[in-house]
Structure formats: structure tokens, C-alpha cells
Design a protein around this motif. Sequence first.
Motif, PDB file in Angstrom:
ATOM      1  N   ILE A  87     -54.279  76.409 -29.460  1.00  0.00           N
ATOM      2  CA  ILE A  87     -53.785  75.920 -28.294  1.00  0.00           C
ATOM      3  C   ILE A  87     -52.319  75.982 -29.268  1.00  0.00           C
ATOM      4  O   ILE A  87     -52.356  75.426 -30.038  1.00  0.00           O
ATOM      5  CB  ILE A  87     -53.557  74.903 -27.289  1.00  0.00           C
ATOM      6  N   GLY A  88     -51.216  76.815 -28.811  1.00  0.00           N
ATOM      7  CA  GLY A  88     -49.937  76.706 -29.858  1.00  0.00           C
ATOM      8  C   GLY A  88     -48.654  76.248 -28.300  1.00  0.00           C
ATOM      9  O   GLY A  88     -48.899  76.066 -27.499  1.00  0.00           O
ATOM     10  N   VAL A  89     -48.169  75.393 -28.566  1.00  0.00           N
ATOM     11  CA  VAL A  89     -47.089  74.805 -28.076  1.00  0.00           C
ATOM     12  C   VAL A  89     -45.538  74.590 -28.265  1.00  0.00           C
ATOM     13  O   VAL A  89     -45.245  74.503 -29.364  1.00  0.00           O
ATOM     14  CB  VAL A  89     -47.103  72.757 -27.530  1.00  0.00           C
ATOM     15  N   ALA A  90     -44.831  74.856 -27.726  1.00  0.00           N
ATOM     16  CA  ALA A  90     -43.192  74.952 -27.328  1.00  0.00           C
ATOM     17  C   ALA A  90     -42.889  74.633 -26.038  1.00  0.00           C
ATOM     18  O   ALA A  90     -42.744  74.047 -25.542  1.00  0.00           O
ATOM     19  CB  ALA A  90     -42.672  76.546 -28.107  1.00  0.00           C
ATOM     20  N   SER A  91     -41.341  73.333 -26.920  1.00  0.00           N
ATOM     21  CA  SER A  91     -41.088  73.282 -25.440  1.00  0.00           C
ATOM     22  C   SER A  91     -38.752  73.478 -25.962  1.00  0.00           C
ATOM     23  O   SER A  91     -38.685  73.999 -27.551  1.00  0.00           O
ATOM     24  CB  SER A  91     -40.786  71.486 -25.794  1.00  0.00           C
ATOM     25  N   THR A  92     -38.189  73.304 -25.327  1.00  0.00           N
ATOM     26  CA  THR A  92     -36.486  73.864 -25.440  1.00  0.00           C
ATOM     27  C   THR A  92     -36.215  72.904 -24.582  1.00  0.00           C
ATOM     28  O   THR A  92     -36.085  72.696 -23.819  1.00  0.00           O
ATOM     29  CB  THR A  92     -36.185  75.278 -25.860  1.00  0.00           C
ATOM     30  N   GLY A  93     -34.317  72.404 -25.106  1.00  0.00           N
ATOM     31  CA  GLY A  93     -33.680  71.085 -24.119  1.00  0.00           C
ATOM     32  C   GLY A  93     -33.314  69.820 -24.741  1.00  0.00           C
ATOM     33  O   GLY A  93     -32.696  70.057 -25.340  1.00  0.00           O
ATOM     34  N   ILE A  94     -32.851  68.770 -23.960  1.00  0.00           N
ATOM     35  CA  ILE A  94     -32.688  67.646 -24.329  1.00  0.00           C
ATOM     36  C   ILE A  94     -33.193  67.194 -25.457  1.00  0.00           C
ATOM     37  O   ILE A  94     -34.275  67.271 -26.123  1.00  0.00           O
ATOM     38  CB  ILE A  94     -32.122  66.701 -22.977  1.00  0.00           C
TER      39      ILE A  94
END
Length: 396
Positions: free
Chosen positions: A107-114
Motif C-alpha cells: 500500500i502506497g499513501v499520499a496526502s496533499t493540503g494544509i
Amino acid sequence: MKTINFKWPKNIKSGSTHAGFKEDGKLDMCWIVSNTPAAAAGVYTTNQFKAAPVQVTKKTIDLKHELQAIIVNSGNANSFTGDEGIQNVYDSKKLVADKLHLDESLIGVASTGIIGKQLDMDTYQEGVDNLKLSDEDIDAPEAIITTDTCSKKVCVEVILNDQPVTITGFSKGSGMIHPNMGTTLSCIVTDANIDGDDLQNLLSEDIISTFNQITVDGCMSTNDMVLSMANGSASEDKLVPGTAEYIEFAKSFKYVLETLAKKVAQDGEGANNFVEVNVNSAFDKQEANLVSKAIVGSNLVKSMIFGKEANWGRIVQAIGQTHAHVDPNHVTISLNGTEIVTNSEPVSFTDKELKSMFTDEHIIIDVDLNVGNASGTAWGCDLTYKYVEINAAYEG
């Protein structure tokens, strides 16, 4: 190779949902899942404050260059969140692994935002609970955007070993764009049969002349990352470096990266103009890339474009502040096909000619350094009042 309507490659499905990270009810979570484990590759921001998902996903891919699912949320970057942020990534992997009955190492995880806000794991779990899988759900590009005015996506088909191979890519990015061995947040998936190490080599090489050659504001994100999966479903024949099929795949793969990079630059926050800088007759490829990015990244050049002025002195200063080889007496500069400097001497032009240089929203600057045979290109945008307005109000 031909560009086709956006679709997922064979045996790759996706899903998207509104989890609650965004208050406007828009899509803010998606996943991309292969039916089988896939070869995987990644490149990552060189920002010293790498976000938790970047740190963990890099470790995951480095294990054996293999993934089966990638999950992305927008609205919260999970960046500058310490040990709790790291644990939240591992908890995110477990939530996805449990639902899909996969090993967490896939599982690869990515996030974007504040930046600087802990990830609300109740919200995250609600999102995972709501996610479904479909080969017809193509909303992932919309689920990852933040200040973007539009999603960025591209899909191509290439015939390899008499079989159609699909390469699908999507990106987000509008501000905080100045990659260095990373990208904005992007994902490229394909049904090509390629070894994980070869995929990594392709990605690492191509990123230099694609995403690393864009800039919007000279600011490098803590969450920059591009991930790629290749599940081999198109053919049993593995692509071998040096063969005609491998070369053709590499060409198509690079086309997808370059197309996405240009779409990101074109959607720069508040931008009126998309700017392309071509540097020719440079000492070598590295210096050609260096000079072209220096020009497109110069705030003076950006302001020149916004003000619709052919102030070539601003281009010259951007060239001169690099360490590239130059011949100060033999530099030639053109703006949208009109030569404004010849052999380092300014060329006179009428107001009508000046106006014609800015009739198109696509501004092309060509520079001839006359010191070698190498060329390079970079992409960016102008600098507008709107950029300041957007970032003065942004809570991140």
C-alpha cells in the motif's frame, strides 16, 4: 503511440469519495488498485521537511519496488506532524490493507493540503469505508486537487509485442511548484510488463527533463511525490531494456510525464500566461536545463510577461546569474518567434510588433547561447496579482 480518452489500464480499478477533509463536499479521497501486485517506482521531494506519507511510502517502495494500491487524500497534507503523523500513515495503510485483503507492504499513501495539521483518522476511516472499486470510476484526478482550477490527466495507448498497452497519468499542482528530483503529486499506472528496477530507472531519468523543468513560484512542497505502478496485464512478455519495444514504451512514458508537467505549469495559481523557454546551443544538456528553468523561474521575467513588455534585460539577468557557460557577445533571444536580441544587440521593433508578441496566452522564449550543441526546455507561467491574493488567503 496515440492519445486516447482517459481510462484505467487493464486490471486496474479506482474509486473516489468525499471523506470530509474538505468542507465544500467535493471529492477528497481516492484509491487506485491493481488486481495483482505491480512493479512500482517513486520519486520524492528533496525538501528537508518531507511529509509523513512521503517518508513512509518511499520506505515501502524501496523494499522491493512493488505496490498493489495507492490511496490519496486532499485537504490535509499530514506534513510537519511528527511521530503521530508517521503512525497515522501506517494506520492508513492498515485500513486499506484490511478492506482490500492485501499485505500492508503493498500500500502506497499520499496526502496533499494544509501543512501542520494532524490527520483526523475518524474522517480517514470514513473515507476508506466509503471507497468502492470500479474500472469506470475516473474521478481520481478530481479527488486530489486543492487550489487547482482543473484536474490534470492524460492517457495513451501504444502497441508493444502486438498487444495494446495503456499508460494513464494524473497530477495535481498549481502553487508551491518548484520540483527537485520530485514532482507535484502525481500517479502514473500502466498494464505494461516491466521490471520494478527498470521502471524506477525510467522514472528517475525522465523526471529530470519533465517535472523538474517546471516552476510556478520557486517554492518546493513538502509533499511532492510521483508514484508509478505497472501490473504486466497487457502481455506475458517482459520489456527488456535496449529492445525496440522498451524504447517505444519509454518514449510513451516520458510523453505522459511531460504532458502532465506542462498541464501543472499551465494551471499555475492566478496565471494568465503559460510560458515555455527553449535554450539552444548550450554547453551541455544540464546547463541547457539550468538556464531554461532560471529564465522561466525569474520573478522579473514572470512580471515582464504579465505586463506584456519585451524587456529582454530581465531574460539576460536570469541567464547570467547561473553558472552556465555563456558568450556575452553572442546571445540571441526571441519572443514568440520575433527576435528581440541578436548577438547580444537589441533589435528594434514597432508597437504593433510588440503587441503581436503577446496575442497568444502561450508565450515562447527562445534563447541561443552559441557555446555548444545542447538544448533544454522549461515551463512555467507569469506572476499576477491573483497569485498573491490566493496565497494570502490560503490557510496552509
